[in-house]
Design an enzyme around this catalytic site. Sequence first.
Site, short mmCIF file in Angstrom:
data_model
loop_
_atom_site.label_atom_id
_atom_site.label_comp_id
_atom_site.label_asym_id
_atom_site.label_seq_id
_atom_site.Cartn_x
_atom_site.Cartn_y
_atom_site.Cartn_z
N GLU A 223 0.83 -1.21 0.00
CA GLU A 223 0.00 0.00 0.00
C GLU A 223 0.87 1.27 0.00
O GLU A 223 0.55 2.25 0.68
CB GLU A 223 -0.95 -0.01 1.21
N GLU A 300 -6.41 -7.58 -1.54
CA GLU A 300 -7.04 -7.55 -0.23
C GLU A 300 -8.53 -7.25 -0.42
O GLU A 300 -8.93 -6.10 -0.52
CB GLU A 300 -6.40 -6.51 0.69
#
Length: 670
Positions: A223, A300
């Site tokens: 991320e 995710e």
Amino acid sequence: MPPVLNHGQKYYDQPPGATTMRTFILRDKHKKRLYLILVAAAVVVLWFYFKSTPEEYGEDMMEEGVEGLTFSKRQFFLGKKPFRILSGAMHYFRVPRPYWRDRMMKMKACGLNTLETYVSWNAHEPVPGKFTYEGMLNVREYIELASEMGLYVILRPGPYICSEWDFGGMPSWLLADRNMKVRSNYPGYQEAISRFFGDLLPRLADLQFTKGGPIIAVQVENEFGSYSQEVDHLLFIKGILRLHGITELLVTSDNSEGLRYAPFYNDALPTANFKDFDQGRSHFELIRQTNEDFPLMVMEFWSGWFDHWGQTHNADTLSEYVERVTAILEAGASINFYMFHGGTNFGFMAGANEFQHYKPDVTSYDYDAPLSEAGDITEKYMKTREIILEKVYKPLGIMKLPEIPPNTPKKAYDKLRMEEYMDWNSLTSLIMKKGSSVRVQPMEMYQFAHGVGQSYGYIIYRKTIGSGNTLELPGKVRDRVQVLLNTWLITTFDSDSKHLQVDMHASQPQSQLDLMVENLARVNFINHHAPDPDILNKQRKGLDGDVKIDGKFVTDWSALALDFDQDYIFRVSRASQWKSYVAQKNSPTLYRAYLNIEDTPQDTFINMKDWKKGIVMVNGVNLGRYWDVGPQRTLYLPAPFLKQGKNEILVFEEFSGGEYMFFETEPQLG
């Protein structure tokens, strides 16, 4: 043109022999005949590819010299065969080692073909240059077991992992450098990453798919687009991965901000992170617009969410969850359920968030996932299995999945009365990690052991003082301080406290002043839109600055690291300072009891309903925090942490202890 990603070569525009139907249509002379041949060939290929049962699925591909994970025209290929990733996240460091197989079997029974795991840097390198891979940290054994179970592996080694894990998985000793800039090309950070990856990656490189193992993809950082625009840092990490033999497909995972990082698309495949599919559509569209070959992958898919102390328990409605999973699969995307099995933040490893207010995470990482914290089958699991079977397997002619393994047995042991206690001065006298400083400073800055500071638990700043009234503490508390005068609690401050002053009324010629500061957790996630985007570099815990009494500076402090590491737990267990149980009020105290088990130990949940705040240790294992602010009311105690016979249970209570500990067969998460 497709991007350059693997071995410096282009991915296939199409797999060998898979000339498109459109090409054949243009060849009028043989159009009909070739069309029929193509259809027949496709049927044969698909039949051979999917004819195996789900238990066998994938095992025939783990051979030396085969092609790794590639893609073309929105399609993944593994071993040059069409492949769809159906993955579940489970972290070896959150699950007792004897339960790894059980959880993987349940993944297979749900129709998954891949296991995704992070790697926890701070657990593997607790001291610079000293690495551990024992017990629950045996990541190689974990990946080998996945291979044995017929599961492929997506490896996400960080070095930053977020994951609601202390400091996002980075070791706290990085912060001993006052100039540290984590998640950047700051030289000190680069050096630390190089050492860690230099030890970790050679241990795992031969487990890659193209070398006969199960690892089909490796993630670069995590991320990153939410945090920074320093793409050179991603290039640095990619270089370290390649240097140490990582040759499989590289991927990134990001939300919409990170997915806009076109400069890195030539180096790693972008994948999306989201929960709501309305948001997911925009993520997928960004991927589509970037390159016509990129397959859609949700690295995710947030199957649930985590909890903070003092807030409500997070849980989705089943209908919302079903709608989201169905939409992802109907979009043709590959999926990784984050989490499929959350497990537990044992010890002091839970993370925290800090946006407007600091919020530490609870001990449980149940996550409202398809498998519960204890690995039990949930309604989400059954619905997930049903959707995967209907949307993925039945169209391929596979009409059933493996049988679901049973849940582990649970037992509510009889309530347990505390037998002994150790008072504050006795338990602190057994601390071996000691330091000193003119002014109080963060726990990371002391040279307690092995040349590094303290990582977890409580730091005690101790000073013998004369008479005095108003105590004033410096700066901001990180994260919670109890002011003790002659072992008794005067007051408590936390990270939101604005005025750090208290009237002590110290009247004795010599009084023991203890400032016990608890590290509740280092922040694990922050984005560049936060009020202080540099917060990760400020995660030093304790106090920092000048303490004053009646306006005068107090200097020459002793510091004691109450971190409840294995050496300390061993020491207190065998100490002679134990006394017969008497409830202690308004003073931190260590209690002890013994749980006698005649039969085979079973999983259970400890309820600390008569206690306020502290930690529980069973046979030397720190289960984690309890806290009466909730939402979590029970601590998971797995059977592998117990034994037949006498089990020692220690409770460190920060305020006022109870008399009994209770056991239940079901968790209470809020």
